[in-house]
Design a protein around this motif. Structure first.
Motif, PDB file in Angstrom:
ATOM      1  N   PRO A 172       3.019  43.602   0.600  1.00 47.44           N
ATOM      2  CA  PRO A 172       3.306  44.173   1.916  1.00 47.44           C
ATOM      3  C   PRO A 172       4.779  44.493   2.158  1.00 47.44           C
ATOM      4  CG  PRO A 172       1.727  42.389   2.132  1.00 47.44           C
ATOM      5  CD  PRO A 172       2.178  42.389   0.692  1.00 47.44           C
ATOM      6  N   SER A 173       5.686  43.764   1.511  1.00 45.11           N
ATOM      7  CA  SER A 173       7.108  44.029   1.719  1.00 45.11           C
ATOM      8  C   SER A 173       7.550  45.360   1.125  1.00 45.11           C
ATOM      9  CB  SER A 173       7.958  42.898   1.112  1.00 45.11           C
ATOM     10  OG  SER A 173       7.880  42.916  -0.312  1.00 45.11           O
ATOM     11  N   LYS A 174       6.735  45.919   0.227  1.00 50.44           N
ATOM     12  CA  LYS A 174       7.073  47.193  -0.416  1.00 50.44           C
ATOM     13  C   LYS A 174       6.478  48.392   0.321  1.00 50.44           C
ATOM     14  CE  LYS A 174       9.117  45.163  -3.956  1.00 50.44           C
ATOM     15  NZ  LYS A 174       8.869  43.750  -3.629  1.00 50.44           N
ATOM     16  N   VAL A 175       5.785  48.132   1.417  1.00 52.47           N
ATOM     17  CA  VAL A 175       5.205  49.233   2.187  1.00 52.47           C
ATOM     18  C   VAL A 175       6.321  49.993   2.890  1.00 52.47           C
ATOM     19  CG1 VAL A 175       3.690  49.830   4.114  1.00 52.47           C
ATOM     20  CG2 VAL A 175       3.018  48.048   2.504  1.00 52.47           C
ATOM     21  N   ILE A 176       6.350  51.303   2.691  1.00 54.30           N
ATOM     22  CA  ILE A 176       7.410  52.144   3.255  1.00 54.30           C
ATOM     23  C   ILE A 176       6.850  52.919   4.434  1.00 54.30           C
ATOM     24  CG2 ILE A 176       9.049  54.001   2.803  1.00 54.30           C
ATOM     25  CD1 ILE A 176       8.951  53.220  -0.153  1.00 54.30           C
ATOM     26  N   ARG A 177       7.318  52.586   5.621  1.00 56.18           N
ATOM     27  CA  ARG A 177       6.908  53.304   6.825  1.00 56.18           C
ATOM     28  C   ARG A 177       7.995  54.306   7.189  1.00 56.18           C
ATOM     29  NH1 ARG A 177       5.507  47.928   7.624  1.00 56.18           N
ATOM     30  NH2 ARG A 177       3.343  47.526   8.210  1.00 56.18           N
ATOM     31  N   GLN A 178       7.801  55.527   6.813  1.00 53.64           N
ATOM     32  CA  GLN A 178       8.765  56.567   7.136  1.00 53.64           C
ATOM     33  C   GLN A 178       8.052  57.914   7.142  1.00 53.64           C
ATOM     34  OE1 GLN A 178      11.593  56.127   3.920  1.00 53.64           O
ATOM     35  NE2 GLN A 178      10.589  57.674   2.672  1.00 53.64           N
ATOM     36  N   PRO A 179       8.608  58.869   7.848  1.00 52.80           N
ATOM     37  CA  PRO A 179       7.967  60.187   7.910  1.00 52.80           C
ATOM     38  C   PRO A 179       7.766  60.763   6.509  1.00 52.80           C
ATOM     39  CG  PRO A 179       9.726  60.020   9.536  1.00 52.80           C
ATOM     40  CD  PRO A 179       9.822  58.805   8.680  1.00 52.80           C
ATOM     41  N   GLY A 180       6.565  61.254   6.278  1.00 52.31           N
ATOM     42  CA  GLY A 180       6.260  61.851   4.980  1.00 52.31           C
ATOM     43  C   GLY A 180       5.671  60.894   3.976  1.00 52.31           C
ATOM     44  N   ALA A 181       5.796  59.584   4.221  1.00 51.18           N
ATOM     45  CA  ALA A 181       5.227  58.601   3.289  1.00 51.18           C
ATOM     46  C   ALA A 181       3.720  58.536   3.482  1.00 51.18           C
ATOM     47  CB  ALA A 181       5.850  57.230   3.528  1.00 51.18           C
ATOM     48  N   ARG A 182       3.013  58.300   2.409  1.00 48.61           N
ATOM     49  CA  ARG A 182       1.556  58.233   2.462  1.00 48.61           C
ATOM     50  C   ARG A 182       1.108  56.783   2.505  1.00 48.61           C
ATOM     51  NH1 ARG A 182      -2.548  61.295  -1.798  1.00 48.61           N
ATOM     52  NH2 ARG A 182      -4.010  62.018  -0.193  1.00 48.61           N
ATOM     53  N   TYR A 183       0.355  56.448   3.514  1.00 48.83           N
ATOM     54  CA  TYR A 183      -0.142  55.080   3.637  1.00 48.83           C
ATOM     55  C   TYR A 183      -1.143  54.803   2.519  1.00 48.83           C
ATOM     56  CZ  TYR A 183      -2.919  51.175   5.408  1.00 48.83           C
ATOM     57  OH  TYR A 183      -3.591  49.980   5.537  1.00 48.83           O
ATOM     58  N   MET A 184      -0.911  53.705   1.765  1.00 52.79           N
ATOM     59  CA  MET A 184      -1.782  53.339   0.647  1.00 52.79           C
ATOM     60  C   MET A 184      -2.225  51.881   0.716  1.00 52.79           C
ATOM     61  SD  MET A 184      -2.303  56.107  -1.049  1.00 52.79           S
ATOM     62  CE  MET A 184      -2.949  55.599  -2.639  1.00 52.79           C
ATOM     63  N   GLY A 185      -2.118  51.278   1.892  1.00 53.16           N
ATOM     64  CA  GLY A 185      -2.549  49.895   2.027  1.00 53.16           C
ATOM     65  C   GLY A 185      -1.401  48.924   1.888  1.00 53.16           C
ATOM     66  N   TYR A 186      -1.748  47.662   1.567  1.00 53.47           N
ATOM     67  CA  TYR A 186      -0.741  46.597   1.576  1.00 53.47           C
ATOM     68  C   TYR A 186      -0.664  45.799   0.280  1.00 53.47           C
ATOM     69  CZ  TYR A 186      -0.247  47.517   6.528  1.00 53.47           C
ATOM     70  OH  TYR A 186      -0.004  48.126   7.729  1.00 53.47           O
ATOM     71  N   GLY A 187      -1.278  46.294  -0.779  1.00 49.40           N
ATOM     72  CA  GLY A 187      -1.222  45.554  -2.030  1.00 49.40           C
ATOM     73  C   GLY A 187      -1.604  46.419  -3.212  1.00 49.40           C
ATOM     74  N   PRO A 188      -1.478  45.888  -4.405  1.00 42.46           N
ATOM     75  CA  PRO A 188      -1.626  46.679  -5.627  1.00 42.46           C
ATOM     76  C   PRO A 188      -3.054  46.922  -6.085  1.00 42.46           C
ATOM     77  CG  PRO A 188      -1.047  44.425  -6.194  1.00 42.46           C
ATOM     78  CD  PRO A 188      -1.032  44.502  -4.698  1.00 42.46           C
ATOM     79  N   TYR A 189      -4.043  46.328  -5.412  1.00 41.35           N
ATOM     80  CA  TYR A 189      -5.421  46.404  -5.889  1.00 41.35           C
ATOM     81  C   TYR A 189      -6.204  47.416  -5.046  1.00 41.35           C
ATOM     82  CZ  TYR A 189      -3.581  42.298  -8.122  1.00 41.35           C
ATOM     83  OH  TYR A 189      -2.767  41.438  -8.841  1.00 41.35           O
ATOM     84  N   LEU A 190      -5.928  48.686  -5.293  1.00 35.85           N
ATOM     85  CA  LEU A 190      -6.464  49.795  -4.501  1.00 35.85           C
ATOM     86  C   LEU A 190      -6.029  49.705  -3.046  1.00 35.85           C
ATOM     87  CD1 LEU A 190     -10.104  50.254  -5.898  1.00 35.85           C
ATOM     88  CD2 LEU A 190      -8.104  51.685  -6.344  1.00 35.85           C
ATOM     89  N   GLY A 191      -5.000  48.930  -2.793  1.00 39.65           N
ATOM     90  CA  GLY A 191      -4.501  48.746  -1.438  1.00 39.65           C
ATOM     91  C   GLY A 191      -4.706  47.351  -0.893  1.00 39.65           C
ATOM     92  N   MET A 192      -5.533  46.532  -1.567  1.00 44.79           N
ATOM     93  CA  MET A 192      -5.732  45.148  -1.150  1.00 44.79           C
ATOM     94  C   MET A 192      -4.626  44.267  -1.716  1.00 44.79           C
ATOM     95  SD  MET A 192      -8.327  45.136   0.837  1.00 44.79           S
ATOM     96  CE  MET A 192      -8.741  43.392   0.975  1.00 44.79           C
ATOM     97  N   LYS A 193      -4.347  43.159  -1.021  1.00 44.96           N
ATOM     98  CA  LYS A 193      -3.264  42.271  -1.442  1.00 44.96           C
ATOM     99  C   LYS A 193      -3.632  41.457  -2.676  1.00 44.96           C
ATOM    100  CE  LYS A 193      -1.906  41.597   3.404  1.00 44.96           C
ATOM    101  NZ  LYS A 193      -1.796  40.582   4.492  1.00 44.96           N
ATOM    102  N   ASP A 194      -4.910  41.090  -2.801  1.00 46.18           N
ATOM    103  CA  ASP A 194      -5.308  40.199  -3.884  1.00 46.18           C
ATOM    104  C   ASP A 194      -6.451  40.813  -4.682  1.00 46.18           C
ATOM    105  OD1 ASP A 194      -5.176  37.991  -5.480  1.00 46.18           O
ATOM    106  OD2 ASP A 194      -5.726  36.531  -3.938  1.00 46.18           O
ATOM    107  N   LYS A 195      -6.730  40.204  -5.813  1.00 43.99           N
ATOM    108  CA  LYS A 195      -7.742  40.725  -6.726  1.00 43.99           C
ATOM    109  C   LYS A 195      -9.144  40.588  -6.138  1.00 43.99           C
ATOM    110  CE  LYS A 195      -4.986  39.844 -10.873  1.00 43.99           C
ATOM    111  NZ  LYS A 195      -4.948  39.339 -12.253  1.00 43.99           N
TER     112      LYS A 195
END
Length: 421
Positions: A172-195
């Motif tokens: 979640p700390s790597k989520v970039i909220r800025q104009p033009g950024a594409r929301y992809m969730g909050y983690g590396p597992y298709l957007g989930m935080k955990d496996k």
């Protein structure tokens, strides 16, 4: 007056030499014995880290497996709770898996035997000692097959969604909220935080004990679950069930593809709301029927039993449904929010509608998917408002098909694609 002092380095060297002499005089300590029980020693990798890594494993546990209230649950906690159930654990790149399954004799029918042999030949490439012609799947081989199948499903789903692991934030700390950024969730597992979590046991007793203890539900049916605090999606079930028997290896494979397929869809760009039921159920059927048409899964609501029938050739059944009053019109299907709305013929139809949408090509499917899944506000808060309307708009934008015209276009494709008998 000055006093001569021995240099510090010399003192240190002398001390080290003395310690070395003492150590040499002591008897060598024997290495600590390995307390891993024999049944947890994988006969194929021998638990060797290099062999495990080659086969795609991070480890065989212990590891985190969901949470209970504010405490993370470890696989060892589950072992201790189900002390008489021998659970084999494995962690892959995208999954944590716990299985307690008996050995299974491969039947002689050509379809099942050919399927298993092909999978074992694939597994043999990364796992030493696998015999593709074996007539018996031992518990460890069933674990390896399950891990391979799930990672294959994950790779196929990622390709279908048009994404790679690198497209998602590491945390979640790597989520970039800025104009033009594409929301992809909050983690590396298709957007989930955990496996993604898979837990399958043979007997109903241990399954119900796991459910009541860690999911806080009492059921004998397969259960998908979201561990919100850790951001992990689970599927768990037992294979020995009167209402939903999954003893046959292909039946279990189909059930996993159905349920894990839905979990991967739910987890895409983070699981913050439920998609319309026709999309989720149709996608689950689509993944299951790619394995086999003989073992269908059906979602149901609490207190109700799904309308389940044994019909293998859904493509033929679907073609025969066209124009029938048994077929619910798509404008009504789009508005469904309850699995209880779906009768057997509707299960067949939503599977086929998803089949048609995916057959239109990845560009149209992905445009539709990104429009309905992972919707957020300008502040990047989950947005499930007007989801039915958003689905209508997404279909029009992605495929150029209105909800009112959907069934006509779909029926034309069914007639041109599915056999009449």
């Amino acid at each position: 007056m000055t006093t001569a002092r021995r240099p510090f380095a010399a003192v240190a060297l002398a001390t080290l030499a003395a310690l070395a002499a003492v150590a040499a005089a002591l008897p060598a300590q024997a290495p600590k014995p390995d307390k891993t029980p024999k049944w947890r020693i994988d006969p194929y990798t021998k638990n060797d880290p290099a062999a495990m890594a080659k086969a795609g494993y991070v480890g065989y546990g212990p590891f985190e497996f969901g949470h209970l209230a504010d405490k993370k649950v470890q696989s060892t906690d589950i072992d201790n709770r189900l002390e008489f159930t021998k659970i084999l654990w494995a962690e892959t790149r995208h999954f944590r898996i716990g299985l307690n399954l008996p050995e299974w004799t491969v039947p002689l029918d050509p379809e099942t035997r050919g399927k298993i042999r092909g999978e074992l030949e694939e597994l043999q490439k990364v796992l030493p000692g696998v015999n593709p012609k074996t007539r018996t799947l031992d518990p460890w081989l069933r674990l390896h097959l399950t891990a391979m199948r799930m990672e294959k499903l994950y790779a196929e789903t990622s390709a279908l969604f048009g994404v790679k692991d690198e497209d998602f934030p590491a945390d979640p700390s790597k989520v970039i909220r800025q104009p033009g950024a594409r929301y992809m969730g909050y983690g590396p597992y298709l957007g989930m935080k955990d496996k993604y979590l898979v837990f399958v046991v043979e007997k109903a007793g241990p399954f119900q004990e796991y459910m009541k203890t860690y999911v806080l539900r009492d059921s004998t049916l397969p259960q998908r679950w979201h561990f919100k605090d850790v951001g992990a999606l689970l599927i768990c079930f037992c294979t020995e069930s009167d209402r939903f028997p999954l003893k046959h290896d292909t039946a279990m494979h189909c059930a996993l593809n159905f349920n894990v397929g839905i979990n991967l869809l739910d987890g895409f760009r983070f699981y913050a709301y439920d998609l319309p039921v026709w999309i989720r159920e149709g996608f689950g059927h689509w993944n299951s029927r790619r394995v086999s048409g003989d073992w269908s899964s059906f979602d149901s609501n609490e207190g109700s039993v799904a309308d389940m029938r044994v019909v293998s050739k859904w493509n033929v059944h679907c073609r025969n449904l066209l124009g029938s009053p048994k077929l619910t019109a798509f404008p009504e299907v789009v508005a469904w929010r309850d699995f209880g709305n779906i009768k057997f013929d509707d299960h067949v139809a939503v599977w086929s509608r998803i089949d048609w949408m995916i057959a239109q090509g990845p560009e149209k499917w992905q445009k539709f998917l990104f429009a309905v899944k992972g919707r957020v506000t300008e502040e990047w808060q989950p947005d499930q408002s007007a989801l039915v309307g958003a689905t209508r708009d997404a279909l029009q934008a992605a495929s150029g098909v209105s909800v009112l015209d959907f069934d006509r276009k779909w029926a034309e494709w069914v007639k041109a694609t599915y056999p009449a008998q």
